[in-house]
Design an enzyme around this catalytic site. Sequence first.
Site, short mmCIF file in Angstrom:
data_model
loop_
_atom_site.label_atom_id
_atom_site.label_comp_id
_atom_site.label_asym_id
_atom_site.label_seq_id
_atom_site.Cartn_x
_atom_site.Cartn_y
_atom_site.Cartn_z
N SER A 127 -3.20 -2.41 -8.67
CA SER A 127 -2.46 -2.16 -7.54
C SER A 127 -2.77 -0.57 -6.83
CB SER A 127 -0.96 -1.95 -7.85
OG SER A 127 -0.13 -1.40 -6.70
N LYS A 181 2.01 -7.52 -12.88
CA LYS A 181 1.52 -7.32 -11.47
C LYS A 181 2.27 -8.10 -10.50
CE LYS A 181 -0.43 -5.53 -7.81
NZ LYS A 181 -1.11 -6.31 -6.91
N HIS A 184 5.66 -6.46 -10.31
CA HIS A 184 5.46 -5.14 -9.78
C HIS A 184 5.49 -5.45 -7.78
CE1 HIS A 184 2.70 -2.76 -6.86
NE2 HIS A 184 2.91 -1.90 -7.45
N ASN A 185 4.79 -6.66 -7.63
CA ASN A 185 4.86 -6.87 -6.23
C ASN A 185 6.20 -7.33 -5.68
OD1 ASN A 185 2.10 -6.49 -6.39
ND2 ASN A 185 1.48 -8.31 -4.88
N GLU A 188 8.01 -4.28 -5.01
CA GLU A 188 7.45 -3.84 -4.04
C GLU A 188 8.26 -4.72 -2.69
OE1 GLU A 188 3.15 -3.84 -3.77
OE2 GLU A 188 3.45 -5.06 -2.11
C1 6PG Z 1 -0.75 -3.55 -4.44
C2 6PG Z 1 -0.30 -4.74 -3.49
C3 6PG Z 1 -1.05 -5.74 -3.02
C4 6PG Z 1 -0.65 -6.70 -1.99
C5 6PG Z 1 -0.22 -6.27 -0.89
C6 6PG Z 1 0.13 -7.48 0.24
O1 6PG Z 1 -0.27 -3.66 -5.35
O2 6PG Z 1 -1.82 -3.30 -4.08
O3 6PG Z 1 0.88 -5.35 -3.89
O4 6PG Z 1 -1.59 -6.40 -4.22
O5 6PG Z 1 -1.76 -7.64 -1.75
O6 6PG Z 1 0.78 -5.44 -1.15
O7 6PG Z 1 1.02 -8.41 -0.16
P1 6PG Z 1 1.98 -9.41 0.57
O8 6PG Z 1 0.81 -9.89 1.46
O9 6PG Z 1 2.21 -10.45 -0.12
O10 6PG Z 1 2.83 -8.60 1.43
#
Ligand code: 6PG
Length: 466
Positions: A127, A181, A184-185, A188
């Site tokens: 990430s 991960k 984590h997302n 996010e």
């Molecule tokens: C990271 C992000 C990355 C992800 C983007 C877009 O940890 O660097 O999570 O992996 O691809 O944030 O994700 P979305 O297109 O699903 O918003």
Amino acid sequence: MIKNQIGIIGLSTMGKNLALNIASHNFKVAGYNRTYAVTKDMMNEEYNNFIGYADLKEFIDSLEKPRKILLMVKAGQAIDDLCNQLAEYLDTGDIIMDGGNSYFKDTIRRNEYLKEKRINYLGIGISGGEKGARLGPSIMPGGDKDVYNEVKVFLESIAAKKNGEPCCTYIGPDGAGHYVKMVHNGIEYADMQLLVESYLLLKKIGRYTNSEMALIFESWNQSELKSYLVEITAKILREKDELRDGELIDYIIDKASQKGTGKWTSKETLDQDQNTSLIGAAVLARVTSNFDELRNTYQMLFDEPMTKEVNPYVFQEEVRKAYQLGKIVAYAQGFALMKDASKRYNWNLDLGKIASIFRAGCIIQAEFLQVIMKSYNEDKNLENLLLDEEIIRVIRRNIQSLRVVSSLAIRGGVPSPVFVSAITYLDQLRSKHVGANLIQAQRDFFGAHTFERIDQEGINHHEWNE
Ligand code: 6PG
């Protein structure tokens, strides 16, 4: 001839920047990309310690043994195709690493498949976006521990550092790295949407301008709310448009995209009988933003409710406290999901360590992770973050603000699904009575599904009077 120490397949944004990051740590890096023009462009830049290859076989032969190959290609079929292709050339003990956002069950499957061919496999969550890849991402490797130990030196050197510690740690067997991960997302998504709702509420109810809101987010970023997402939100609100007057944010179409990791988190949550309602609400908020026709029709059919006059300074503080608590609930749900997965898949996840590697490099890096790290380090068996003493103190301090902000949002018609989910979840946990007795009665009424009584042990069925 000196061999390359590591190879990277896939040299678009993330792959290229990771290759340069590794090369800048004095490792010899080989690069391969399906379209040679991309590799050639990199070669033209004459980066130190990097050699690009046009031919896959030559790329593989250039690597020292056991070979270490990091795949930075689109998750899905492309990874399976590459694994098959590489398996033909690789030798026993060579290592393939998948650094993309792969679905963790695919990683478990690929790991088993390659084990049969005596090739080692690691599923690595990475990430930090483009900048993180180049300067130091947060890295979540999953697979066999002894295989991790063979590539540890590369991963730990290139990872972000927090107080001198690399934001990279062995996560657990097979799909554990990609699972973490994924969560984590998911977090996010929830944190981004909480910031979206704060922005909407400050704008519509607090009547703040973009530059005033930028100041507010900047001040949050000077406090215990300091985080990468708060920081970029302030910067975004300040950014002027290049074509017209005002800020770029006001010219961006109000429809959000996603690539799937938030949706996976929500699906896994349901399969695990867990609750990540804030992540689910954030995913659905993105989905609903794309309901163009229905949104247009509804905008014509219904007037916006009048928003209540508020004191903007008082309101701003309420939103800050609501955001802080919403964020706590989102993280608590995400970490509870990982705790359950750890038992379910025998991964033995160290949640304190996971919080520690989220402190720098990754998208959800935040000051608050220090609290999570401390609380799991003090009590490895902590059932839920919402039971941590320090967190309970913040809940007591902020819950009324979360309630006020959520109700003002509903009364003012400002869609705030994640704030509302946060207060709802806390109310569900706190309420003596959540109405599940009536569900049980209804189930027993129409299907003799039985129920338990509060005053005696055992299973009961009642002949309800239709
Ligand atoms: C990271 C992000 C990355 C992800 C983007 C877009 O940890 O660097 O999570 O992996 O691809 O944030 O994700 P979305 O297109 O699903 O918003």
